[in-house]
Design a protein around this motif. Sequence first.
Motif, PDB file in Angstrom:
ATOM      1  N   ILE A 700       1.685   6.297 -10.370  1.00  0.00           N
ATOM      2  CA  ILE A 700       2.308   5.705  -9.193  1.00  0.00           C
ATOM      3  C   ILE A 700       3.818   5.762  -9.396  1.00  0.00           C
ATOM      4  O   ILE A 700       4.321   5.432 -10.476  1.00  0.00           O
ATOM      5  N   VAL A 701       4.528   6.207  -8.376  1.00  0.00           N
ATOM      6  CA  VAL A 701       5.986   6.314  -8.443  1.00  0.00           C
ATOM      7  C   VAL A 701       6.569   5.408  -7.363  1.00  0.00           C
ATOM      8  O   VAL A 701       6.280   5.577  -6.178  1.00  0.00           O
ATOM      9  N   ALA A 702       7.362   4.428  -7.774  1.00  0.00           N
ATOM     10  CA  ALA A 702       7.880   3.438  -6.824  1.00  0.00           C
ATOM     11  C   ALA A 702       9.389   3.321  -6.951  1.00  0.00           C
ATOM     12  O   ALA A 702       9.988   3.681  -7.976  1.00  0.00           O
ATOM     13  N   MET A 703      10.017   2.774  -5.906  1.00  0.00           N
ATOM     14  CA  MET A 703      11.466   2.575  -5.897  1.00  0.00           C
ATOM     15  C   MET A 703      11.811   1.337  -5.088  1.00  0.00           C
ATOM     16  O   MET A 703      11.237   1.092  -4.022  1.00  0.00           O
ATOM     17  N   GLY A 704      12.736   0.535  -5.595  1.00  0.00           N
ATOM     18  CA  GLY A 704      13.311  -0.551  -4.840  1.00  0.00           C
ATOM     19  C   GLY A 704      12.420  -1.740  -4.622  1.00  0.00           C
ATOM     20  O   GLY A 704      11.623  -2.133  -5.478  1.00  0.00           O
ATOM     21  N   ILE A 711       3.407  -2.472  -8.889  1.00  0.00           N
ATOM     22  CA  ILE A 711       2.913  -3.070 -10.137  1.00  0.00           C
ATOM     23  C   ILE A 711       1.501  -3.618  -9.942  1.00  0.00           C
ATOM     24  O   ILE A 711       0.604  -3.395 -10.778  1.00  0.00           O
ATOM     25  N   ALA A 712       1.301  -4.331  -8.830  1.00  0.00           N
ATOM     26  CA  ALA A 712      -0.027  -4.887  -8.556  1.00  0.00           C
ATOM     27  C   ALA A 712      -1.052  -3.773  -8.377  1.00  0.00           C
ATOM     28  O   ALA A 712      -2.193  -3.871  -8.878  1.00  0.00           O
ATOM     29  N   ALA A 713      -0.664  -2.711  -7.685  1.00  0.00           N
ATOM     30  CA  ALA A 713      -1.592  -1.593  -7.488  1.00  0.00           C
ATOM     31  C   ALA A 713      -1.898  -0.916  -8.820  1.00  0.00           C
ATOM     32  O   ALA A 713      -3.045  -0.518  -9.070  1.00  0.00           O
ATOM     33  N   HIS A 714      -0.891  -0.783  -9.657  1.00  0.00           N
ATOM     34  CA  HIS A 714      -1.104  -0.128 -10.955  1.00  0.00           C
ATOM     35  C   HIS A 714      -2.094  -0.912 -11.810  1.00  0.00           C
ATOM     36  O   HIS A 714      -2.951  -0.323 -12.493  1.00  0.00           O
ATOM     37  N   GLU A 715      -1.984  -2.229 -11.799  1.00  0.00           N
ATOM     38  CA  GLU A 715      -2.925  -3.045 -12.563  1.00  0.00           C
ATOM     39  C   GLU A 715      -4.353  -2.804 -12.080  1.00  0.00           C
ATOM     40  O   GLU A 715      -5.304  -2.777 -12.885  1.00  0.00           O
ATOM     41  N   ASN A 716      -4.526  -2.617 -10.790  1.00  0.00           N
ATOM     42  CA  ASN A 716      -5.855  -2.344 -10.230  1.00  0.00           C
ATOM     43  C   ASN A 716      -6.324  -0.945 -10.609  1.00  0.00           C
ATOM     44  O   ASN A 716      -7.449  -0.741 -11.076  1.00  0.00           O
ATOM     45  N   VAL A 717      -5.451   0.021 -10.443  1.00  0.00           N
ATOM     46  CA  VAL A 717      -5.806   1.418 -10.697  1.00  0.00           C
ATOM     47  C   VAL A 717      -6.107   1.651 -12.172  1.00  0.00           C
ATOM     48  O   VAL A 717      -7.013   2.419 -12.540  1.00  0.00           O
ATOM     49  N   ALA A 718      -5.358   0.972 -13.052  1.00  0.00           N
ATOM     50  CA  ALA A 718      -5.518   1.193 -14.491  1.00  0.00           C
ATOM     51  C   ALA A 718      -6.901   0.810 -14.995  1.00  0.00           C
ATOM     52  O   ALA A 718      -7.337   1.286 -16.048  1.00  0.00           O
ATOM     53  N   ALA A 724      -3.281   5.584 -16.594  1.00  0.00           N
ATOM     54  CA  ALA A 724      -2.425   5.852 -15.431  1.00  0.00           C
ATOM     55  C   ALA A 724      -1.048   5.233 -15.647  1.00  0.00           C
ATOM     56  O   ALA A 724      -0.929   4.140 -16.222  1.00  0.00           O
ATOM     57  N   GLY A 725      -0.013   5.896 -15.193  1.00  0.00           N
ATOM     58  CA  GLY A 725       1.342   5.412 -15.416  1.00  0.00           C
ATOM     59  C   GLY A 725       1.981   4.854 -14.160  1.00  0.00           C
ATOM     60  O   GLY A 725       1.544   5.119 -13.033  1.00  0.00           O
ATOM     61  N   LEU A 726       3.030   4.046 -14.365  1.00  0.00           N
ATOM     62  CA  LEU A 726       3.842   3.534 -13.268  1.00  0.00           C
ATOM     63  C   LEU A 726       5.297   3.922 -13.547  1.00  0.00           C
ATOM     64  O   LEU A 726       5.909   3.461 -14.521  1.00  0.00           O
ATOM     65  N   ILE A 823      -1.518   1.382  -1.570  1.00  0.00           N
ATOM     66  CA  ILE A 823      -1.222   2.237  -2.724  1.00  0.00           C
ATOM     67  C   ILE A 823      -2.511   2.591  -3.460  1.00  0.00           C
ATOM     68  O   ILE A 823      -2.726   3.751  -3.838  1.00  0.00           O
ATOM     69  N   VAL A 824      -3.383   1.595  -3.646  1.00  0.00           N
ATOM     70  CA  VAL A 824      -4.668   1.861  -4.302  1.00  0.00           C
ATOM     71  C   VAL A 824      -5.479   2.855  -3.489  1.00  0.00           C
ATOM     72  O   VAL A 824      -6.092   3.793  -4.032  1.00  0.00           O
ATOM     73  N   ASP A 825      -5.483   2.679  -2.165  1.00  0.00           N
ATOM     74  CA  ASP A 825      -6.223   3.594  -1.297  1.00  0.00           C
ATOM     75  C   ASP A 825      -5.667   5.012  -1.412  1.00  0.00           C
ATOM     76  O   ASP A 825      -6.424   5.992  -1.412  1.00  0.00           O
ATOM     77  N   ALA A 826      -4.332   5.131  -1.512  1.00  0.00           N
ATOM     78  CA  ALA A 826      -3.700   6.450  -1.640  1.00  0.00           C
ATOM     79  C   ALA A 826      -4.107   7.117  -2.946  1.00  0.00           C
ATOM     80  O   ALA A 826      -4.335   8.333  -2.992  1.00  0.00           O
ATOM     81  N   VAL A 827      -4.229   6.322  -4.033  1.00  0.00           N
ATOM     82  CA  VAL A 827      -4.698   6.877  -5.302  1.00  0.00           C
ATOM     83  C   VAL A 827      -6.115   7.408  -5.150  1.00  0.00           C
ATOM     84  O   VAL A 827      -6.439   8.522  -5.594  1.00  0.00           O
TER      85      VAL A 827
END
Length: 832
Positions: A700-704, A711-718, A724-726, A823-827
């Motif tokens: 996941i690549v995020a900005m701003g 961060i919340a999506a990454h915890e779910n995806v991981a 998986a990286g953030l 974000i999770v759905d996009a993954v």
Amino acid sequence: MVEDAPVDGIKGDHCLNFLLLAQFYPIQTPKGSKRKDFPPSQAYAVPMTTIAPVQELKAQRLRLLRELERKVLWLSAWTIHNANHLRPNRDGLKVGGHQASCASLATVMTALYFSVLKPEDRVAVKPHASPVFHAIQYLFGHQTQEKLEHFRGLGGAQSYPSRTKDVDDVDFSTGSVGLGVAMTLFSSLVQDYVRLKELGDGKRPTGRMVALVGDAELDEGNIFEALLEGWKHDVRNLWWVIDYNRQSLDGVVNDRLFGRIGEMFELVGWRVVTLKYGMLLEAAFTQPDGEHLRQWIDDCPNSLYSALVFKGGAGWREALTRDLNQYPGIRRILDQHDDEALHRLMTNLAGNDMQAVLDAFEGVEGDQPTCFIAYTIKGQGLPFAGHKDNHSGLMTLDQMAGFKKGMAIADGLEWDKFAGLKATPAELQQFLAEAPFNAEGRRRTEAPVVAIPAALPKPNDKESSTQAGFGKILNAIAAEDSELSKRIVTTSPDVTVSTNLGAWVNRRGLWAHTEAEDVFRELKVVSAQLWRKTPRGQHIELGIAENNLFIQLAAMGLSHQLFGARLLPIGTLYDPFIARGLDALNYACYQDARFMIVATPSGVTLSPEGGAHQSIHTPLIGIGQPGLLSYEPAYVDELAVLMRHGLQYMQLDKGGSVYLRLSTRSLPQPQRTLTPGQESDIVAGGYWYAPPEPGSDVAIVAMGAVTPEAIAAHENVARDFVGAGLLVLTSPDRLHADWLSAQRNRGRTAGLVDRSAAPVERLLAPLSRDARLVTVLDGHPLALSWLGSVRGQRVVPLGIEAFGQSGDIPDLYRAYKLDAAAIVDAVARSIA
């Protein structure tokens, strides 16, 4: 032609009047006058015998200036002709140039540069008079024949004066009409700011900021925005010379509008000086019935006057006979002049009369801003003078041959500095060497770099927005007595408090020429803001006009080269309104001015304000604008690192300006102490918040401001995709630029290039070649979707593509697919 009419071209009493004029001093400007026309025919009754030595010197100067005026007109016309008709044309496109626009200002610019201006003066040249400027610099020795021969070609003299691309001494780049005019106004304010604070060397005289303005430029609204701001700030030492040739690109300037121009300047406190009639016409007006001739010209519509200029003497005779034949004095004037002399008389406007121009410029005293309205003829001395289509017109080969003959230029001497002139090269060269403007040679100044501390003070709030963090960092700097705190100057278009500059202003004060206490404070009315105006203040408060903001930043960001004092300008505005001042921002960057833009709040994260106040494409502006390095930090510790880097970057030879896109969303701040390596990554454009496992297929690549959702999506995806990286980006702009640079280097000869990976390549290297990147930002998704091109990895971009609307953050993030669930759905979709 530009040269004066020979006396034998004037008959009878007209000749006597002309000769009498030469016996007296021209009229002087009364002190304190608000507006003054300068008719050279008026005179003090002082015999020449009492002032012979002085008058002889004036006559000598006038003679040489008229000679140089001819040469300036010739060189500007020939430069354009050579580019369009003689130089090989490989693509079939018209090269262009503006011979007519050059001709109308040849007199004014000759007078200014060779006699009136001083080294400390700064000039913004009318864009379409660029060849005249280059010709003048060529005569001074600051321009080369080779570059004139390549005018509008690669490496040649630029189409419009450019600080960064021309070799001659350009003060202000011009091109986008109107902006260079306003630049002189804001530069005058900066000059006073530097002078009142004694930031320079203390020896530099106060100069005049001069703009040469095409009359059609006055259609540009930014000029009038600047006029109002100048009035509010008591602008001084400012000259605007309007080339009133009554013609624009497509036709003739409207008489009705321009009749009010002088009144508009007077309304905001300017002195207005009108240069209308030259010596020949003023002499004619003194003859019997001459007042009727003056009235006829005064009443003549611009379109008719221009048409008669083009038709010539026969046209003038027909028109005057038709309208004024009932007056014996007019019939006598017509009888005294053949067609050639009549044309010379009727086109003798003051803006093309060297003596009238000198009288006007030298008759002005004091520092009151002054508008000179110089009546000129577009194409004066050229075969298409006055024609409404002459703006981009070019002389034909036959017309140039005739013009060349009239200028007495022999074949092969077209580029000779003094060919065809009656004065000797020695006396002309001496006159040029003694010109006040050229007394110090190159006039671009220098200033030492301001030292930036190893770290800026960082707030330790557990929760904060980047906008609030910015205000606290600047407030901490304001509390210090350091060179950095002295050199920072802030400015904002009436959003000072709402962009968190209030604390800085409370400590450092508003700048003004004179002291003015805060009335609310004096009356003991409780207020969090202290609006005390003082020459010691370090904030320039502007009205709501983003064009003014960016031009003010441009002027402050060139102070080290214009006035020998380095400033570190910081301007704040609402992020969506960058678009309102985009032309001025581009202009500021084109000049290589150095400043920091703090744009806040940004995006749909400014949820209650609705779509009109929510920015969408500003990250693309940050990436696409040359000369501007953009960042969007998520956290305050990142912001402190980037502000420090920005203050240094603004002072580098190969640096530039900086754009910080900030948010009002308060985020939990990471409890961390950044290492030098992490700080370097933040400056380079990004870092792994959660590093991926080697060969990971998802990141996941995020900005701003949307980083918490990532961060919340990454915890779910991981939980489903182990490893998986953030990746948190601070500058897609920096990453993109460095990546392209690395790509270009790899295309060169092996063994002579640096083949090291670009920062973005190193960031993405741990991922598998088939990894999916889900990018998310509160802005247009295109700002990050280019990441897929770096290693051929698939990107699923999330962002804002439509106008926003009112709501709260949870609702809008859900509606625009920026929340954690999206974000999770996009993954999930990227893997399917």
